[in-house]
Motif scaffolding. Sequence first.
Motif, PDB file in Angstrom:
ATOM      1  N   CYS A 402      36.096  43.706  41.082  1.00  0.00           N
ATOM      2  CA  CYS A 402      35.493  43.848  42.303  1.00  0.00           C
ATOM      3  C   CYS A 402      35.217  45.322  42.582  1.00  0.00           C
ATOM      4  CB  CYS A 402      35.962  43.134  43.396  1.00  0.00           C
ATOM      5  SG  CYS A 402      36.578  41.240  43.004  1.00  0.00           S
ATOM      6  N   GLU A 403      36.233  46.049  42.486  1.00  0.00           N
ATOM      7  CA  GLU A 403      36.204  47.445  42.720  1.00  0.00           C
ATOM      8  C   GLU A 403      35.050  48.250  42.201  1.00  0.00           C
ATOM      9  OE1 GLU A 403      39.223  49.809  41.431  1.00  0.00           O
ATOM     10  OE2 GLU A 403      39.145  51.550  42.593  1.00  0.00           O
ATOM     11  N   LYS A 404      34.665  47.673  40.938  1.00  0.00           N
ATOM     12  CA  LYS A 404      33.610  48.407  40.284  1.00  0.00           C
ATOM     13  C   LYS A 404      32.358  48.394  41.197  1.00  0.00           C
ATOM     14  CE  LYS A 404      33.604  45.675  36.435  1.00  0.00           C
ATOM     15  NZ  LYS A 404      33.024  45.183  35.243  1.00  0.00           N
ATOM     16  N   CYS A 405      32.181  47.520  42.035  1.00  0.00           N
ATOM     17  CA  CYS A 405      31.089  47.842  43.181  1.00  0.00           C
ATOM     18  C   CYS A 405      31.399  47.928  44.395  1.00  0.00           C
ATOM     19  CB  CYS A 405      30.089  46.683  42.909  1.00  0.00           C
ATOM     20  SG  CYS A 405      29.222  46.101  41.189  1.00  0.00           S
ATOM     21  N   ILE A 432      43.902  38.347  46.652  1.00  0.00           N
ATOM     22  CA  ILE A 432      42.994  39.369  46.125  1.00  0.00           C
ATOM     23  C   ILE A 432      41.843  38.895  46.571  1.00  0.00           C
ATOM     24  CG2 ILE A 432      44.562  40.216  44.117  1.00  0.00           C
ATOM     25  CD1 ILE A 432      42.585  38.264  42.330  1.00  0.00           C
ATOM     26  N   CYS A 433      40.828  39.697  46.256  1.00  0.00           N
ATOM     27  CA  CYS A 433      39.404  39.509  46.822  1.00  0.00           C
ATOM     28  C   CYS A 433      38.747  38.199  46.733  1.00  0.00           C
ATOM     29  CB  CYS A 433      38.325  40.549  46.020  1.00  0.00           C
ATOM     30  SG  CYS A 433      38.887  42.142  45.570  1.00  0.00           S
ATOM     31  N   SER A 434      39.140  37.511  45.262  1.00  0.00           N
ATOM     32  CA  SER A 434      38.447  36.067  44.934  1.00  0.00           C
ATOM     33  C   SER A 434      39.366  35.054  45.975  1.00  0.00           C
ATOM     34  CB  SER A 434      38.448  35.840  43.515  1.00  0.00           C
ATOM     35  OG  SER A 434      39.891  35.889  43.302  1.00  0.00           O
ATOM     36  N   ASP A 435      40.435  35.346  46.276  1.00  0.00           N
ATOM     37  CA  ASP A 435      41.102  34.313  47.070  1.00  0.00           C
ATOM     38  C   ASP A 435      40.618  33.981  48.318  1.00  0.00           C
ATOM     39  OD1 ASP A 435      43.285  33.727  45.231  1.00  0.00           O
ATOM     40  OD2 ASP A 435      44.182  35.491  45.842  1.00  0.00           O
ATOM     41  N   HIS A 513      39.932  43.643  55.755  1.00  0.00           N
ATOM     42  CA  HIS A 513      40.712  44.005  54.583  1.00  0.00           C
ATOM     43  C   HIS A 513      41.727  45.050  54.830  1.00  0.00           C
ATOM     44  CE1 HIS A 513      36.424  43.290  53.393  1.00  0.00           C
ATOM     45  NE2 HIS A 513      37.037  42.617  52.532  1.00  0.00           N
ATOM     46  N   ASP A 514      41.753  45.355  56.110  1.00  0.00           N
ATOM     47  CA  ASP A 514      42.888  46.424  56.614  1.00  0.00           C
ATOM     48  C   ASP A 514      43.909  45.986  57.190  1.00  0.00           C
ATOM     49  OD1 ASP A 514      41.131  45.563  58.541  1.00  0.00           O
ATOM     50  OD2 ASP A 514      41.442  47.581  59.482  1.00  0.00           O
ATOM     51  N   ILE A 515      44.332  44.329  56.858  1.00  0.00           N
ATOM     52  CA  ILE A 515      45.256  43.791  57.480  1.00  0.00           C
ATOM     53  C   ILE A 515      46.658  44.528  57.450  1.00  0.00           C
ATOM     54  CG2 ILE A 515      46.738  41.488  57.474  1.00  0.00           C
ATOM     55  CD1 ILE A 515      44.214  40.256  56.418  1.00  0.00           C
TER      56      ILE A 515
END
Lengths: 596, 246
Positions: A402-405, A432-435, A513-515
Amino acid sequence: MGKEYCGNFSTGYTVLPNAEGRLPGNETTASYKANPARIPATGQVLRFTCTAFLPIIGIATIMKFALSNLFGTITGGNMQPATDEDMPCRQAACEERGKRRGTALREQTAEIIRNKCLAGSQPKEGPLSIGGNMTVRKSHLFMLAVLVVLLTFSFSEAKLSDMDEACLGCHQMDQTLKFGNGETLSLKVNPAEVEKSVHRIIGCSTCHGFTSDNHPQRSYKSRKEFTSLSARKCRQCHDTKENTIHEKLIRESATNTTCTDCHGAHAVKRVRELSKGNQYCLTCHNKELEVHYKDGHKEMAIVDEAVLNKSVHKNLSCVDCHVMVSAEEHPVRRFQNKRDFSIVMAENCRRCHFDKYSRTLEGMHFKQLIEGNANAPICSDCHGTHAIASARKDKLANAQKCEKCHRDVYAIYAKSVHGAALIKENIEDVPICSDCHKAHDNAGPHTANFRISVPQICASCHANKEVMQKYGLSTKVIDTYLQDFHGVTMKFYRQYGQTEKKIAVCIDCHGVHDIARVKNQNAAVVKQHLLKRCQKCHADATANFPDSWVSHYEPNIKKAPMVYLVDLGYKIFIPFMIIGLLLQIILHLWRYAVNR
Amino acid sequence: MYTANREYIKRFGPARIIEHWLNAGTFVLLVVTGLAQKFYDYEISQWVIMTFGGIDTTRLVHRYSGIALAILTVQHILVASFGILFRKWQPSMIIHLKDFRDAIDNIRYYLGLSEYPARCDRYDYKQKFEYWGVVVGGILMAATGLALWFPTMVTRLLPGQFIPTAKALHTNEALLAFLVIVTWHIYNAIFSPEVLPLDTVIFTGKITQERMIHEHPLEYERMFGVKLPQHHDEDEEAGNASSTTS
């Protein structure tokens, strides 16, 4: 015969007179009768003819060229005219080269070359033209008959001709050819290779043009020039137009890709013999073949077998994904650019992974794609192509996809309590992102539906006792949220799909995202941060306000004594009161009954 | 004079009757919308909330009914104070020590420890208990309800913990009020054998002389200047029984 039926040769069906004996004419199509019984009779004859004679004709054709080169008596009537306009016909140069050669062979070679050029410019004139007249065909057939006899001997013993032996006399030795650019090429030829080659019967000079007694010195700028010029000879016999990909490769990258790149030079073999089983395609695709896109970009169509063998798809064959291509057919497809090709190719994943595919249709990446954003991720962007790996194995690697974009988001995530645990401590329990966003049907986080599903997303881990125990975290966080004002509201919003009004969910207080960690942190600092979050919705909130949320704890004497005591008081008082009243009612009824 | 007299005695004016029913109406609305929020997990609660048109509408209805009940409570206090201070109304709802004694006497009587029930005035101890429950509870509910409605304003002056405390008070007091009403009040107004099938006083404003003597002997004595015997009900019941059988 003409009266009896009208044959339809294109389909092989014959139309017979109908029951009344009338010939089909203006009647409806229903009265037409096909007679398939006739087909096998004709078909069988044809098939027999083909199977019996075609190999002979084929071999004879090859032999004819071999002999034509040897004796120089046959004109190049059957030569393929070089109609290819991309390849400049340097007539003058050809003739010049022809003059330099004195012998009959050289004359003949020059003739071939000249004919090619002439045929290109005036294809329909003279006996040289392709598909020629009867004269040409007669001589052709005559020669075939002779050559069949000769061939029989050639086949019987796989020996090279004296002439070839003469060539090999010198070319068995270690010699090198130097090119203009300094490259070198060994001129050593392994006779065993030549003997095994399918071309052993045509001899060295057919391709090279030299004989042992006529061997002019020539110089080439580079090895590439040498091979590409040498490979042109192949086209004397092999029609590159039969296979469009050959035609395209040679036309588009004549200087880069040559016939010998794939088929070999002296050890020339059939592709089938070169290939090995499943990886048939790699016969050519392990070579530096270029793919050209309409926008002018080029790319190597090289596939690393080692990479393929590591992939989860190693048991699939190339054509399982690369549909439309087979050993027999390799149509040329032209794409605007590499991305277009990738997008089209990714459509093939659904042939097996239909569940995932249908989920992506609900995702926002797909939505962006159909809205015209070609950079929106497709299957291969996350899963890879030939190096496709299992998506479940490595959480960190998944997040990095996901970081790629989403670089900026990833940077924030990496610092969060979840991200840091994953990256620094390699704890795979963290999301992670997809979760949270889902991998395929990620509808986008800015939808109201996503918002109201947040508590459920967080609960999937934070209500899981097994996982939370490891880190000493409470699983009551969800219940305490759901029992409070925001939680109840959210629950109802979710129930009937209220999407307009926002209500605080986990992320509104804890961040997205900054939890950050709340446990064992400075309470005053947490409260200060919390106030800012509160103020996003409760604009007039003051310093005391965050305390109105008793945090994710059941009220107790330490954390919220007032709440605890009130609750406790009522817990005692309500039953006391109600039981007392009920007792009085019972006593009253009893007294009333006694008094009666 | 009092025996077998079916004469009605006026007990409440229309203002009190209207006030009661307004109170009852808002109370029912508050209980329905409030308990649905308290016990949001129950299917019936979800049905209630959906019927009202969602959680937001339910809360809106709850809040405005709350305002209505608060206004009713405040006007009652104001009207009663005004009446007592300037119109020489009797402060008959005031709780005296006698009320506690009455309660104990009555329970003793129920248990058979005493021969006679307590002799009550205009309002007996049960009615006073309910009345003050409504007044005090109403004030408490209004105050805590407003705190929950405007938490940011409250926390300007008070510590944050007052908000969850207000919620604890509000929700528990509501449950208590609801339970008292459904057990005690409904029993006394409908199911008590003395009033079954229905106590009609709050509809008509009139009470039978018989019930008046039985339930509010002190007021009856004051009203008519008579002295009732302590054991009136036993006599009466015995008399009635003999008259019907003979």
